[in-house]
Enzyme design. Sequence first.
Site, short mmCIF file in Angstrom:
data_model
loop_
_atom_site.label_atom_id
_atom_site.label_comp_id
_atom_site.label_asym_id
_atom_site.label_seq_id
_atom_site.Cartn_x
_atom_site.Cartn_y
_atom_site.Cartn_z
N GLU A 252 0.88 -1.17 0.00
CA GLU A 252 0.00 0.00 0.00
C GLU A 252 0.92 1.21 0.00
OE1 GLU A 252 -1.59 2.95 0.56
OE2 GLU A 252 -2.16 2.48 2.63
N CYS A 286 -1.74 9.05 2.24
CA CYS A 286 -1.49 8.50 0.89
C CYS A 286 -2.63 8.81 -0.06
CB CYS A 286 -1.21 7.01 0.97
SG CYS A 286 -2.46 6.13 1.90
P1 NAD Z 1 10.87 6.93 3.72
O1 NAD Z 1 10.70 6.24 2.43
O2 NAD Z 1 12.23 7.36 4.12
O3 NAD Z 1 10.30 6.05 4.93
C1 NAD Z 1 8.99 5.65 4.99
C2 NAD Z 1 8.83 4.61 6.10
O4 NAD Z 1 9.36 3.41 5.61
C3 NAD Z 1 9.53 4.90 7.42
O5 NAD Z 1 8.52 4.90 8.42
C4 NAD Z 1 10.48 3.74 7.67
O6 NAD Z 1 10.25 3.14 8.92
C5 NAD Z 1 10.12 2.76 6.61
N1 NAD Z 1 11.30 2.19 5.99
C6 NAD Z 1 12.31 2.85 5.38
N2 NAD Z 1 13.22 1.97 4.91
C7 NAD Z 1 12.78 0.73 5.24
C8 NAD Z 1 13.24 -0.58 5.02
N3 NAD Z 1 14.38 -0.83 4.34
N4 NAD Z 1 12.52 -1.62 5.51
C9 NAD Z 1 11.36 -1.41 6.17
N5 NAD Z 1 10.85 -0.19 6.38
C10 NAD Z 1 11.54 0.87 5.92
O7 NAD Z 1 9.91 8.17 3.62
P2 NAD Z 1 9.59 9.33 4.67
O8 NAD Z 1 10.51 10.49 4.47
O9 NAD Z 1 9.44 8.81 6.05
O10 NAD Z 1 8.14 9.70 4.16
C11 NAD Z 1 7.97 10.36 2.96
C12 NAD Z 1 7.30 9.52 1.93
O11 NAD Z 1 6.81 8.31 2.45
C13 NAD Z 1 6.10 10.24 1.40
O12 NAD Z 1 6.42 10.97 0.26
C14 NAD Z 1 5.10 9.17 1.12
O13 NAD Z 1 5.14 8.82 -0.23
C15 NAD Z 1 5.57 7.99 1.86
N6 NAD Z 1 4.62 7.51 2.87
C16 NAD Z 1 3.52 6.87 2.44
C17 NAD Z 1 2.62 6.40 3.35
C18 NAD Z 1 1.37 5.70 2.90
O14 NAD Z 1 0.43 5.65 3.64
N7 NAD Z 1 1.35 5.10 1.73
C19 NAD Z 1 2.84 6.57 4.70
C20 NAD Z 1 4.00 7.22 5.13
C21 NAD Z 1 4.89 7.67 4.19
#
Ligand code: NAD
Length: 480
Positions: A252, A286
Amino acid sequence: MAHATDNRYPELKLLIGGEWRTRAGTPVLNPADESVIGEVPHATRKDLEDAVEATEKGFRVWRKTSPAKRAEIILKAAALMRERVEELAVAMTLEQGKPIGQSRLEVQRAADIIEWDANEGRRVYGRVIPSEPGMRHTVLRQPIGPVAAFSPWNFPVSSPSRKVGGALSAGCSIILKASEETPGGAYQIARAFQDAGLPPGVLNLVTGVPSEISQYLIPQPEIRLVTFTGSIAVGKHLAALAGAHMKPAIMELGGHAPVIVCDDVDPVAAGAAAVMGKSRNAGQVCVSPTRWFVEEKIYEPFARSFADKAASLKIGNGLDPATQLGPLANARRVEAMAEFVADAKAKGGRVLSGGARLANRGYYFPLTVLADLPADARAMREEPFGPIATVSPVKSVEEAIARANELPYGLAAYAFTNSAKKAEQLADGVEVGNLSINHYVASIAETPFGGVKDSGYGREGGSEGLTHYTVVKNVSHLTG
Ligand code: NAD
């Protein structure tokens, strides 16, 4: 090192095999004032090994527990979450920033999801296929097995609830890796399930360094399904890892939701509704509406109404009941918003409201409406995941649908029209998993939620959601 804490925020622990474990970790910050409110424990390799063993043991017990008994325990946990709504909501606003009213609604919505899943878990039916005399073909739906789940920082309670509710209701066990930035919600969910009498190992909670945890858990043979909510980049990485180990996955991921406003609606009311839609969780959603495509005839009054209403929002600490727009959840989002605005200005866009960070302490950014951006402006192409909206005029519904579909995302879309013909055109033509017409609610507990294209695959919620947590087995029995 122990960090200063806020006594309204829980002391966080890991949950492994029914036992709470205390571990040193890193600080959790309050985005409203950047103070330290708690500490997120970091799981060690041994903790992860133990969690895998515990989830396998938990699965053996849980899959043999009757669906009725499973539902009883899960419903009790949901009832405890409802009872504790105030405690959960305050902790959520402290760690994530959203206005307290939205936090309360999120807890209620999470309980709705868990309850719906619990009841639906009693109806995971197989089927009997008609065959020749003496032969019986029975299709069984069985729980898939232990699940590795990864939840994001923007919905600390409802996102983990979707994963825990789905897995447990289908008879699976789960290891939940909560966000390291907003881990309090998942901790409270785990506490509710513990208090409801869930057998040890059925729900395990870990936090720490995300890449270390996913890299370890996903390849383990005991893990049979991966579910992730978060960014597209991380989702693609985890989907590839799951694929390399032949694990099915629910992804998702992000979106960049278009909103098509047709010229048969009241532009002023539609502008006010747009503020309601965009300001929810400060756009860190999202399914947040982002690109408004408005038919030319009502474009100017719509844009004016949207911008005026956006500028009137009360911004502040989410614990103040008068606040309508809280801080962003972390410093990265504030920097990202400033970059989107700078790029929009450089490409000739108009800033109709907001546009710059508000205060030095706390991560505040106003609802920013950008007009007339070229299609290559960053805000038109990249998910802002924050309080930025774009408005663009279009000549027809056909053009709006083409613009809506021009990005590689397809999670949610919204449309406003009173014309049945246009509504049908939109339902046929917009490439998304969820289209909402004349309102801004993308999903409820009963409906399937998820994306197409880069927004991911699989569905959470609805009866479709539960099927991902099951495998189909055909038993053919020659009886005579
Ligand atoms: P990011 O990609 O750095 O991290 C997003 C999340 O993913 C973090 O909470 C982290 O715990 C997890 N994560 C990162 N690397 C991982 C790995 N290797 N294995 C497992 N989990 C991992 O992004 P960010 O700066 O925290 O957030 C910005 C972007 O994240 C936004 O632009 C948005 O697109 C996306 N986001 C989407 C949703 C959603 O509901 N689809 C929710 C939160 C963030």
